[in-house]
Design a protein around this motif. Structure first.
Motif, short mmCIF file in Angstrom:
data_model
loop_
_atom_site.label_atom_id
_atom_site.label_comp_id
_atom_site.label_asym_id
_atom_site.label_seq_id
_atom_site.Cartn_x
_atom_site.Cartn_y
_atom_site.Cartn_z
N GLY A 103 51.53 17.65 -6.67
CA GLY A 103 51.41 16.22 -6.85
C GLY A 103 50.00 15.69 -6.81
N ILE A 104 49.87 14.37 -6.89
CA ILE A 104 48.58 13.71 -6.96
C ILE A 104 47.68 14.08 -5.80
N GLY A 105 48.24 14.15 -4.61
CA GLY A 105 47.43 14.42 -3.42
C GLY A 105 46.64 15.70 -3.50
N ALA A 106 47.16 16.69 -4.22
CA ALA A 106 46.46 17.97 -4.36
C ALA A 106 45.25 17.87 -5.26
N CYS A 107 45.13 16.78 -6.02
CA CYS A 107 44.02 16.59 -6.96
C CYS A 107 42.90 15.75 -6.36
N LEU A 108 43.12 15.16 -5.20
CA LEU A 108 42.16 14.23 -4.61
C LEU A 108 41.11 14.96 -3.81
N PRO A 109 39.89 14.41 -3.73
CA PRO A 109 38.85 15.04 -2.91
C PRO A 109 39.26 15.11 -1.44
N ASP A 110 38.78 16.14 -0.75
CA ASP A 110 39.08 16.28 0.68
C ASP A 110 38.40 15.16 1.47
#
Length: 220
Positions: free
Chosen positions: A213-220
């Motif tokens: 999902g989207i969360g896996a694509c966001l910067p840490d």
């Protein structure tokens, strides 16, 4: 890839890209392209793709981001070299390309690119629209854009398509998507194909978004 209102068995079983996918309803044309000529078919499918991608982000924006969601403008298809073709930052749109223009906040694609890609499988147009839409999302969220912006856009595209409640994935779609990721690259005065990564990196990024999902694509 299709739009279907009732089938809820749309788990990915292809050998290419394999996140799980539920299927519900949707689409402006309902995915009905039978009986249309080739140009009518890819244009109808692209209209569906725009509706599906926009609806996904409208529905899930506030799950991850603050503020109101705003859709980018959709210029749509152009024929490179014609007076009607768009420009971005003063540079004319090029053949065999799709792009998001930051200056104009719009998405456009070469008609020949979509027609030829669609001839290889309908997944092509969904991937193109979802990827370019992801660039519009990057522009809207301060601090979102990763160093590898194109791979992040691939990741967000995967999250969009496999997270959509409107799509049913059919046999062969995974391979179609993997082949399209390997084939597509923006090479324009305002982008560089080197930014996209190789086929393995692109497929991996897309699959990560599709699986997590989207969360896996966001910067840490």
């Amino acid at each position: 890839m299709s739009l279907d209102g009732n089938d809820e068995s749309g788990d990915k079983t292809d050998e290419g890209i394999q996140p799980e996918q539920s299927a519900i309803t949707g689409g402006q044309t309902g995915g009905e392209t039978d009986g249309l000529n080739p140009d009518e078919a890819w244009m109808a499918e692209t209209e569906d793709a725009v509706a599906v991608v926009d609806r996904f982000w409208r529905s899930h924006w506030n799950d991850h981001f603050t503020g109101a969601y705003q859709s980018p403008s959709v210029f749509g298809a152009y024929v490179a070299g014609t007076p009607e073709a768009p420009s971005c930052g003063g540079e004319p749109a090029t053949p065999q390309n799709a792009f998001y223009c930051t200056q104009g906040d719009f998405i456009a694609w070469d008609a020949a690119l979509m027609r030829d890609g669609y001839a290889q499988g309908d997944s092509w147009v969904y991937l193109v629209v979802a990827h370019e839409w992801a660039h519009a999302v990057q522009r809207r969220v301060l601090g979102l854009k990763a160093v590898a912006a194109e791979l992040q856009a691939d990741c967000l595209a995967g999250a969009t398509l496999f997270g959509s409640e409107d799509l049913v994935f059919e046999q062969g779609d995974g391979d179609e998507l993997a082949q399209a990721l390997a084939a597509l690259a923006d090479e324009t005065p305002w982008t560089s194909s080197e930014d996209h990564g190789d086929a393995e990196q692109r497929t991996s990024a897309f699959s990560t978004g599709g699986s997590d999902g989207i969360g896996a694509c966001l910067p840490d």
